[in-house]
Design a protein around this motif. Structure first.
Motif, PDB file in Angstrom:
ATOM      1  N   LEU A  84      35.856  61.293  84.489  1.00 32.43           N
ATOM      2  CA  LEU A  84      37.246  60.837  84.402  1.00 32.43           C
ATOM      3  C   LEU A  84      37.889  60.775  85.780  1.00 32.43           C
ATOM      4  CD1 LEU A  84      38.468  62.726  81.216  1.00 32.43           C
ATOM      5  CD2 LEU A  84      37.762  60.328  81.420  1.00 32.43           C
ATOM      6  N   GLU A  85      37.657  61.791  86.593  1.00 28.39           N
ATOM      7  CA  GLU A  85      38.218  61.776  87.941  1.00 28.39           C
ATOM      8  C   GLU A  85      37.677  60.578  88.739  1.00 28.39           C
ATOM      9  OE1 GLU A  85      39.233  66.436  88.827  1.00 28.39           O
ATOM     10  OE2 GLU A  85      37.138  65.805  89.050  1.00 28.39           O
ATOM     11  N   ALA A  86      36.432  60.207  88.479  1.00 25.78           N
ATOM     12  CA  ALA A  86      35.821  59.079  89.195  1.00 25.78           C
ATOM     13  C   ALA A  86      36.476  57.742  88.851  1.00 25.78           C
ATOM     14  CB  ALA A  86      34.321  59.019  88.902  1.00 25.78           C
ATOM     15  N   ILE A  87      37.110  57.644  87.680  1.00 25.37           N
ATOM     16  CA  ILE A  87      37.806  56.399  87.332  1.00 25.37           C
ATOM     17  C   ILE A  87      39.314  56.504  87.571  1.00 25.37           C
ATOM     18  CG2 ILE A  87      36.023  55.656  85.706  1.00 25.37           C
ATOM     19  CD1 ILE A  87      38.092  56.337  83.435  1.00 25.37           C
ATOM     20  N   GLY A  88      39.737  57.596  88.238  1.00 24.68           N
ATOM     21  CA  GLY A  88      41.139  57.723  88.628  1.00 24.68           C
ATOM     22  C   GLY A  88      42.029  58.505  87.680  1.00 24.68           C
ATOM     23  N   VAL A  89      41.458  59.153  86.693  1.00 27.15           N
ATOM     24  CA  VAL A  89      42.258  59.963  85.776  1.00 27.15           C
ATOM     25  C   VAL A  89      42.676  61.238  86.494  1.00 27.15           C
ATOM     26  CG1 VAL A  89      42.251  61.254  83.600  1.00 27.15           C
ATOM     27  CG2 VAL A  89      41.104  59.029  83.745  1.00 27.15           C
ATOM     28  N   GLN A  90      43.944  61.598  86.367  1.00 28.27           N
ATOM     29  CA  GLN A  90      44.451  62.824  86.964  1.00 28.27           C
ATOM     30  C   GLN A  90      44.382  63.927  85.917  1.00 28.27           C
ATOM     31  OE1 GLN A  90      48.289  62.481  88.792  1.00 28.27           O
ATOM     32  NE2 GLN A  90      48.217  64.548  89.601  1.00 28.27           N
ATOM     33  N   LEU A  91      43.661  64.994  86.212  1.00 25.94           N
ATOM     34  CA  LEU A  91      43.527  66.123  85.297  1.00 25.94           C
ATOM     35  C   LEU A  91      44.519  67.205  85.691  1.00 25.94           C
ATOM     36  CD1 LEU A  91      40.827  64.534  85.074  1.00 25.94           C
ATOM     37  CD2 LEU A  91      39.774  66.690  84.463  1.00 25.94           C
ATOM     38  N   MET A  92      45.343  67.615  84.726  1.00 27.08           N
ATOM     39  CA  MET A  92      46.382  68.612  84.986  1.00 27.08           C
ATOM     40  C   MET A  92      46.473  69.566  83.805  1.00 27.08           C
ATOM     41  SD  MET A  92      49.370  66.021  86.382  1.00 27.08           S
ATOM     42  CE  MET A  92      50.488  67.305  86.936  1.00 27.08           C
ATOM     43  N   GLN A  93      47.119  70.691  84.026  1.00 26.89           N
ATOM     44  CA  GLN A  93      47.439  71.613  82.942  1.00 26.89           C
ATOM     45  C   GLN A  93      48.720  71.115  82.261  1.00 26.89           C
ATOM     46  OE1 GLN A  93      44.325  73.012  83.222  1.00 26.89           O
ATOM     47  NE2 GLN A  93      45.326  74.763  82.309  1.00 26.89           N
ATOM     48  N   ALA A  94      48.881  71.436  80.993  1.00 26.58           N
ATOM     49  CA  ALA A  94      50.052  70.976  80.240  1.00 26.58           C
ATOM     50  C   ALA A  94      51.361  71.439  80.881  1.00 26.58           C
ATOM     51  CB  ALA A  94      49.963  71.445  78.791  1.00 26.58           C
ATOM     52  N   THR A  95      51.392  72.653  81.409  1.00 24.40           N
ATOM     53  CA  THR A  95      52.621  73.144  82.050  1.00 24.40           C
ATOM     54  C   THR A  95      52.959  72.334  83.296  1.00 24.40           C
ATOM     55  OG1 THR A  95      51.334  74.833  83.203  1.00 24.40           O
ATOM     56  CG2 THR A  95      52.443  75.507  81.171  1.00 24.40           C
ATOM     57  N   GLU A  96      51.924  71.910  84.038  1.00 21.62           N
ATOM     58  CA  GLU A  96      52.155  71.067  85.221  1.00 21.62           C
ATOM     59  C   GLU A  96      52.742  69.719  84.810  1.00 21.62           C
ATOM     60  OE1 GLU A  96      48.727  71.836  88.413  1.00 21.62           O
ATOM     61  OE2 GLU A  96      47.946  71.357  86.408  1.00 21.62           O
ATOM     62  N   ILE A  97      52.210  69.150  83.740  1.00 19.49           N
ATOM     63  CA  ILE A  97      52.701  67.861  83.251  1.00 19.49           C
ATOM     64  C   ILE A  97      54.152  67.991  82.814  1.00 19.49           C
ATOM     65  CG2 ILE A  97      52.428  66.098  81.460  1.00 19.49           C
ATOM     66  CD1 ILE A  97      49.370  66.839  81.538  1.00 19.49           C
ATOM     67  N   GLY A  98      54.452  69.060  82.088  1.00 19.27           N
ATOM     68  CA  GLY A  98      55.828  69.301  81.658  1.00 19.27           C
ATOM     69  C   GLY A  98      56.780  69.418  82.829  1.00 19.27           C
ATOM     70  N   ALA A  99      56.351  70.105  83.878  1.00 15.16           N
ATOM     71  CA  ALA A  99      57.190  70.256  85.071  1.00 15.16           C
ATOM     72  C   ALA A  99      57.412  68.918  85.763  1.00 15.16           C
ATOM     73  CB  ALA A  99      56.555  71.262  86.031  1.00 15.16           C
ATOM     74  N   GLU A 100      56.385  68.083  85.832  1.00 14.18           N
ATOM     75  CA  GLU A 100      56.511  66.753  86.443  1.00 14.18           C
ATOM     76  C   GLU A 100      57.488  65.889  85.649  1.00 14.18           C
ATOM     77  OE1 GLU A 100      55.148  65.350  89.235  1.00 14.18           O
ATOM     78  OE2 GLU A 100      54.181  67.239  89.802  1.00 14.18           O
ATOM     79  N   ILE A 101      57.382  65.939  84.333  1.00 21.54           N
ATOM     80  CA  ILE A 101      58.294  65.154  83.479  1.00 21.54           C
ATOM     81  C   ILE A 101      59.719  65.642  83.648  1.00 21.54           C
ATOM     82  CG2 ILE A 101      58.916  64.656  81.081  1.00 21.54           C
ATOM     83  CD1 ILE A 101      55.849  64.659  80.491  1.00 21.54           C
ATOM     84  N   ALA A 102      59.920  66.958  83.676  1.00 22.26           N
ATOM     85  CA  ALA A 102      61.272  67.519  83.851  1.00 22.26           C
ATOM     86  C   ALA A 102      61.852  67.113  85.201  1.00 22.26           C
ATOM     87  CB  ALA A 102      61.228  69.027  83.717  1.00 22.26           C
ATOM     88  N   ALA A 103      61.032  67.147  86.239  1.00 18.86           N
ATOM     89  CA  ALA A 103      61.513  66.766  87.575  1.00 18.86           C
ATOM     90  C   ALA A 103      61.894  65.285  87.613  1.00 18.86           C
ATOM     91  CB  ALA A 103      60.435  67.061  88.619  1.00 18.86           C
ATOM     92  N   ALA A 104      61.084  64.440  86.993  1.00 17.44           N
ATOM     93  CA  ALA A 104      61.393  63.002  86.958  1.00 17.44           C
ATOM     94  C   ALA A 104      62.669  62.740  86.172  1.00 17.44           C
ATOM     95  CB  ALA A 104      60.226  62.237  86.362  1.00 17.44           C
ATOM     96  N   ALA A 105      62.858  63.463  85.070  1.00 18.41           N
ATOM     97  CA  ALA A 105      64.073  63.307  84.268  1.00 18.41           C
ATOM     98  C   ALA A 105      65.309  63.733  85.039  1.00 18.41           C
ATOM     99  CB  ALA A 105      63.936  64.083  82.959  1.00 18.41           C
ATOM    100  N   ALA A 106      65.188  64.792  85.822  1.00 20.98           N
ATOM    101  CA  ALA A 106      66.320  65.274  86.618  1.00 20.98           C
ATOM    102  C   ALA A 106      66.707  64.257  87.678  1.00 20.98           C
ATOM    103  CB  ALA A 106      65.970  66.612  87.250  1.00 20.98           C
ATOM    104  N   ILE A 107      65.712  63.615  88.273  1.00 19.36           N
ATOM    105  CA  ILE A 107      65.984  62.591  89.287  1.00 19.36           C
ATOM    106  C   ILE A 107      66.662  61.381  88.649  1.00 19.36           C
ATOM    107  CG2 ILE A 107      64.879  60.928  90.841  1.00 19.36           C
ATOM    108  CD1 ILE A 107      62.799  63.147  91.440  1.00 19.36           C
ATOM    109  N   ALA A 108      66.196  61.001  87.456  1.00 20.60           N
ATOM    110  CA  ALA A 108      66.743  59.835  86.770  1.00 20.60           C
ATOM    111  C   ALA A 108      68.164  60.056  86.251  1.00 20.60           C
ATOM    112  CB  ALA A 108      65.823  59.436  85.604  1.00 20.60           C
ATOM    113  N   ALA A 109      68.520  61.313  86.040  1.00 18.52           N
ATOM    114  CA  ALA A 109      69.852  61.620  85.468  1.00 18.52           C
ATOM    115  C   ALA A 109      70.976  61.508  86.465  1.00 18.52           C
ATOM    116  CB  ALA A 109      69.850  63.047  84.904  1.00 18.52           C
TER     117      ALA A 109
END
Length: 109
Positions: A84-109
């Motif tokens: 998956l990494e070889a085709i460009g998939v980013q592997l993350m932990q669920a908590t990391e993904i949640g933090a990224e989404i929260a940060a993006a939402a804060a910027i958009a607000a």
């Protein structure tokens, strides 16, 4: 739903019947995501070697950015992660993904 259409579940939630392992095969998923201007998909699920793996490859073929919640997917193995990494998939932990989404939402607000 067996007719192949979108089944509304909530304000921004739908269910789609998929006839094969891949979520994009003979479904309206791609056109639905494009209509929403979605560019990134986050995957989790059950039994990586079957449906999730197929759907991830299909998403990559369609030029979606793909993120995998590695701790929210059963059956994931080391070789699969490397592929998956070889085709460009980013592997993350669920908590990391949640933090990224929260940060993006804060910027958009």
């Amino acid at each position: 739903m067996l007719g192949g259409g979108l089944q509304p579940l909530g304000e921004q939630e739908v269910a789609i019947y998929k006839p094969r392992w891949g979520a994009f095969y003979a479904t309206p998923l791609e056109s639905h995501l494009r209509s929403l201007e979605v560019t990134t998909l986050v995957f989790c699920g059950c039994n990586f070697p079957n449906c999730p793996r197929t759907s991830i490859y299909e998403a990559s073929e369609r030029d979606f950015r793909v993120v995998l919640a590695r701790d929210a997917l059963s059956g994931l193995y080391e070789r699969g992660e490397r592929e998956l990494e070889a085709i460009g998939v980013q592997l993350m932990q669920a908590t990391e993904i949640g933090a990224e989404i929260a940060a993006a939402a804060a910027i958009a607000a």
